[in-house]
Scaffold this motif. Sequence first.
Motif, mmCIF file in Angstrom:
data_model
loop_
_atom_site.group_PDB
_atom_site.id
_atom_site.type_symbol
_atom_site.label_atom_id
_atom_site.label_comp_id
_atom_site.label_asym_id
_atom_site.label_seq_id
_atom_site.Cartn_x
_atom_site.Cartn_y
_atom_site.Cartn_z
ATOM 1 N N LEU A 19 0.808 -1.354 -0.006
ATOM 2 C CA LEU A 19 0.119 0.024 0.094
ATOM 3 C C LEU A 19 0.796 1.284 0.024
ATOM 4 O O LEU A 19 0.325 2.197 -0.517
ATOM 5 C CB LEU A 19 -0.979 -0.008 1.156
ATOM 6 C CG LEU A 19 -2.218 -0.991 1.172
ATOM 7 C CD1 LEU A 19 -2.995 -1.082 2.643
ATOM 8 C CD2 LEU A 19 -3.085 -0.753 0.241
ATOM 9 N N THR A 20 1.931 1.278 0.501
ATOM 10 C CA THR A 20 2.894 2.333 0.430
ATOM 11 C C THR A 20 4.051 2.312 -0.520
ATOM 12 O O THR A 20 5.059 2.908 -0.521
ATOM 13 C CB THR A 20 3.618 2.400 1.988
ATOM 14 O OG1 THR A 20 4.460 1.339 2.076
ATOM 15 C CG2 THR A 20 2.554 2.673 3.325
ATOM 16 N N ASN A 21 3.826 1.599 -1.374
ATOM 17 C CA ASN A 21 4.700 1.265 -2.717
ATOM 18 C C ASN A 21 5.213 2.792 -3.442
ATOM 19 O O ASN A 21 6.183 2.884 -3.882
ATOM 20 C CB ASN A 21 4.018 0.501 -3.872
ATOM 21 C CG ASN A 21 5.073 0.094 -5.017
ATOM 22 O OD1 ASN A 21 5.955 -0.472 -4.898
ATOM 23 N ND2 ASN A 21 4.888 0.913 -6.058
ATOM 24 N N GLY A 22 4.006 3.671 -3.442
ATOM 25 C CA GLY A 22 4.288 5.014 -3.891
ATOM 26 C C GLY A 22 5.555 5.548 -3.484
ATOM 27 O O GLY A 22 5.877 6.492 -4.022
ATOM 28 N N VAL A 23 5.728 5.300 -1.947
ATOM 29 C CA VAL A 23 6.707 6.045 -1.199
ATOM 30 C C VAL A 23 8.257 5.559 -1.445
ATOM 31 O O VAL A 23 9.117 6.085 -1.885
ATOM 32 C CB VAL A 23 6.299 6.172 0.266
ATOM 33 C CG1 VAL A 23 7.427 6.770 1.021
ATOM 34 C CG2 VAL A 23 5.022 6.853 0.560
ATOM 35 N N HIS A 24 8.299 4.163 -1.575
ATOM 36 C CA HIS A 24 9.496 3.581 -1.540
ATOM 37 C C HIS A 24 9.697 2.742 -3.151
ATOM 38 O O HIS A 24 10.928 2.510 -3.133
ATOM 39 C CB HIS A 24 9.650 2.641 -0.675
ATOM 40 C CG HIS A 24 8.524 1.684 -0.167
ATOM 41 N ND1 HIS A 24 8.263 0.828 -0.993
ATOM 42 C CD2 HIS A 24 7.540 1.787 0.856
ATOM 43 C CE1 HIS A 24 7.065 0.088 -0.567
ATOM 44 N NE2 HIS A 24 6.599 0.703 0.791
ATOM 45 N N GLY A 25 8.650 2.379 -3.571
ATOM 46 C CA GLY A 25 8.936 1.510 -4.763
ATOM 47 C C GLY A 25 9.403 0.068 -4.629
ATOM 48 O O GLY A 25 10.187 -0.297 -5.556
ATOM 49 N N TRP A 26 9.282 -0.534 -3.559
ATOM 50 C CA TRP A 26 10.039 -1.635 -3.349
ATOM 51 C C TRP A 26 9.282 -2.978 -3.994
ATOM 52 O O TRP A 26 9.584 -4.007 -4.484
ATOM 53 C CB TRP A 26 9.764 -2.016 -1.783
ATOM 54 C CG TRP A 26 10.821 -1.363 -1.067
ATOM 55 C CD1 TRP A 26 12.031 -0.416 -1.632
ATOM 56 C CD2 TRP A 26 10.975 -1.213 0.486
ATOM 57 N NE1 TRP A 26 12.640 0.110 -0.348
ATOM 58 C CE2 TRP A 26 11.966 -0.296 0.632
ATOM 59 C CE3 TRP A 26 10.467 -1.805 1.671
ATOM 60 C CZ2 TRP A 26 12.256 -0.032 2.067
ATOM 61 C CZ3 TRP A 26 10.697 -1.362 2.739
ATOM 62 C CH2 TRP A 26 11.917 -0.573 2.930
ATOM 63 N N MET A 27 7.796 -2.720 -4.388
ATOM 64 C CA MET A 27 7.030 -3.797 -5.052
ATOM 65 C C MET A 27 6.946 -3.673 -6.524
ATOM 66 O O MET A 27 7.077 -4.505 -7.041
ATOM 67 C CB MET A 27 5.546 -3.733 -4.220
ATOM 68 C CG MET A 27 5.531 -4.115 -2.706
ATOM 69 S SD MET A 27 6.105 -5.508 -2.032
ATOM 70 C CE MET A 27 4.848 -6.921 -2.881
ATOM 71 N N LEU A 28 6.366 -2.393 -6.778
ATOM 72 C CA LEU A 28 6.242 -2.154 -8.476
ATOM 73 C C LEU A 28 7.172 -0.890 -8.737
ATOM 74 O O LEU A 28 7.324 0.121 -7.902
ATOM 75 C CB LEU A 28 4.835 -1.830 -8.494
ATOM 76 C CG LEU A 28 3.789 -3.052 -8.315
ATOM 77 C CD1 LEU A 28 2.390 -2.678 -8.649
ATOM 78 C CD2 LEU A 28 4.379 -4.542 -9.076
ATOM 79 N N VAL A 29 7.671 -1.067 -9.937
ATOM 80 C CA VAL A 29 8.616 0.459 -10.274
ATOM 81 C C VAL A 29 8.044 0.514 -11.692
ATOM 82 O O VAL A 29 7.365 -0.371 -12.479
ATOM 83 C CB VAL A 29 9.913 0.074 -10.303
ATOM 84 C CG1 VAL A 29 10.584 -0.082 -9.093
ATOM 85 C CG2 VAL A 29 10.391 -1.269 -11.346
ATOM 86 N N ASP A 30 7.929 1.690 -12.260
ATOM 87 C CA ASP A 30 7.586 2.127 -13.466
ATOM 88 C C ASP A 30 6.314 1.740 -13.836
ATOM 89 O O ASP A 30 5.940 1.316 -14.899
ATOM 90 C CB ASP A 30 8.482 1.421 -14.740
ATOM 91 C CG ASP A 30 10.123 1.869 -14.637
ATOM 92 O OD1 ASP A 30 10.465 2.905 -13.964
ATOM 93 O OD2 ASP A 30 11.042 1.072 -14.962
ATOM 94 N N GLY A 74 10.950 -5.967 -3.572
ATOM 95 C CA GLY A 74 10.193 -6.556 -2.538
ATOM 96 C C GLY A 74 9.126 -7.828 -2.790
ATOM 97 O O GLY A 74 8.775 -8.959 -2.155
ATOM 98 N N VAL A 75 8.946 -7.910 -4.362
ATOM 99 C CA VAL A 75 8.112 -8.891 -4.992
ATOM 100 C C VAL A 75 9.018 -10.229 -5.015
ATOM 101 O O VAL A 75 8.415 -11.236 -4.709
ATOM 102 C CB VAL A 75 7.449 -8.516 -6.403
ATOM 103 C CG1 VAL A 75 7.058 -9.859 -7.131
ATOM 104 C CG2 VAL A 75 6.570 -7.388 -6.285
ATOM 105 N N PHE A 76 10.158 -9.793 -5.173
ATOM 106 C CA PHE A 76 11.249 -10.978 -5.267
ATOM 107 C C PHE A 76 11.376 -11.628 -3.812
ATOM 108 O O PHE A 76 11.377 -12.928 -3.740
ATOM 109 C CB PHE A 76 12.492 -10.645 -5.966
ATOM 110 C CG PHE A 76 12.378 -10.479 -7.355
ATOM 111 C CD1 PHE A 76 12.046 -11.424 -8.207
ATOM 112 C CD2 PHE A 76 12.406 -9.226 -7.862
ATOM 113 C CE1 PHE A 76 12.200 -11.069 -9.512
ATOM 114 C CE2 PHE A 76 12.243 -8.890 -9.164
ATOM 115 C CZ PHE A 76 11.937 -9.804 -10.165
#
Length: 644
Positions: free
Chosen positions: A116-127, A146-148
Amino acid sequence: MELQWNPYTVPLALAMLLGIVVTVYAFHEADDRMDVWGALTQSSYVLWCLFTLLTVSSVGLAWKEFWFALFMPSILFMILTAFGFTLHFVGRGEWLTRPRIAVLGLLPVAFLLVSLTNGVHGWMLVDVGLDRSGSFTLLTYDWGIGVFAMAAIAYAIVLVYNGLLLQRVLRSRNVYRKMSAVVFFSTALPAVLAFLSLTRLSPFPHFMLVPFSYLLTGVLVLFGTTSVKFVRAIPVDRFLSVFDSRFDSAVPLARDFVVEEIDSGVMVLDSDDRVVDVNSMAKKMLGLDRPIGKHLSDITQPERIVDGETEPRILRDDEELHEADYEIWVETANGTRCYEVRVSRLSGSEGETVAHVVLLHDITKQKRREEQLEQQTEELRAQKQQLEYQNERLDRFAGIVSHDLRNPLNVTDGYLEIMEAKTDEETGVVEVDDDKIAEMRNATSRMENIIEDALTLAREGKALTETEPVDLAEVAEAAWDNVDTGEATLSVDLDLTADGDRGRLLNVFENLYRNAVEHGSTGNQNASRSDDAVEHGSTSNRTSSDDAIEHGREGVSIRVEPLGTGDGFAVADDGPGIPDDRKDSVLESGYTTSDDGTGLGLAIVRDVVRAHGWTIDVADSDAGGARFEIGDVTSGVAVTPTAE
């Protein structure tokens, strides 16, 4: 939120609907922890389908990111619930302690927060972006670290529980092997398809292969858990035989057929006492529905056991069970049945216990025949005893006729000869001596008493055929009116009812009263005991030679009272009593110390008491007289008289 129609909408909606049906059914049928974990696994598929459907159906970037952020932790939730179900399914549910469940539960929560906080750190999804080149809008992205990390944790757990399931498939037999195969396929396939999506080898976006595959696996799970016929049709053994001759299907199928067709119940328990195999007869005998995978303690029903051990010996902690053989009576839909239970231990290569085989054999017919045989044997024994007893009584009767009647007959015959000798031959007149007439009258009276007592003894010696509740106090008072008691007095302090023959019990009290009146006296209760303190009674109302006043023994006091145990009564008097060395003899037939006694009165009492299944003992009363104690009145059972 703006929505769009796309080719994935209908398949995802159908998969979600199927998941809801399976989930509702699973929760409705859940009766243990394994079922609950299975229902949670099905609900995770519903969440997977729902969030995927919302992700592809929404149009705006913010909504697509939100729904996909909720979708990512649902993958880990599904894997963890499948892990919990598998541990219970293979008999290792005890590993899931509350602290461990709490730690595992933190994993999807932690990844939910990160997602849910991916927009801050980008650990789950990028681009992250949108692709509007087609007929509908798609979310585009690349995987973050984070996904890996989540995938590494997830697949480590997947390998563990699929390894356990595969081991169970290879080691199990019959229906349980096929059920294990269904579960293994249902968990392994989503893992493979998710890996294809993770590596971008899938032709569909967003891990969509898993919801599509659920249209197949969901049906397998639904039918595999509800239809044994469907499970039996799965050719798992033939499939395994292709890879290794150890799994050749000919012998296992033949053995399975034999086990299914025999008329005995067969149940196999693993080392954790969980049911790993069971045939149809065992399920029918024990009233079980779906015992596979359940612990033995969860399927036992002690309330149905009518007679026998209510706790299976395997569950006892005192020692390891190797062999056991016992019987139990169980209440079933077809009535009470008797099962012979045989437990055998199966050992491994190092001698350790790996399983137990429980064989159940219905021996109800055999037990019924044994009971009938025992009943017939008992009836024959009773008939034999009755015949022996009757023969003994015939001998006794013959002895009375040949011996006891001969004496008074000789007396009468002697006096008749004397009278004939004194008869005047010319006139035919004879001198009659009043004393001799009295002696002759006494002799004939004694013969009458002997005959009456002998007939009574023969009559009372028969086995009881019918009984009824009898008020013993009422019978005691009624018997008093049937006996010539002179100046004797009676006191009845008794409140006791027993099953018996009222007519015979009247004889008991009558003979005990007559014995007390004829041999007891308040005038000699302080004197030494003599041979006159034993009976010669009968059941007739005697008014001549047996008159208590004639013998000078009026005024005896008789008391009927309860025993201290509350299970009997006593008839006591204040007469001279009975010497200790003769207490065991006075109840014998023919025993008397009186010249005019028959020796049958107390023998009649003894026989009637014993015919009722009661006991009789001779003791001293508090006043020093005789006391006859009759016990086991409320607990005794009528018996067949036996010869002595």
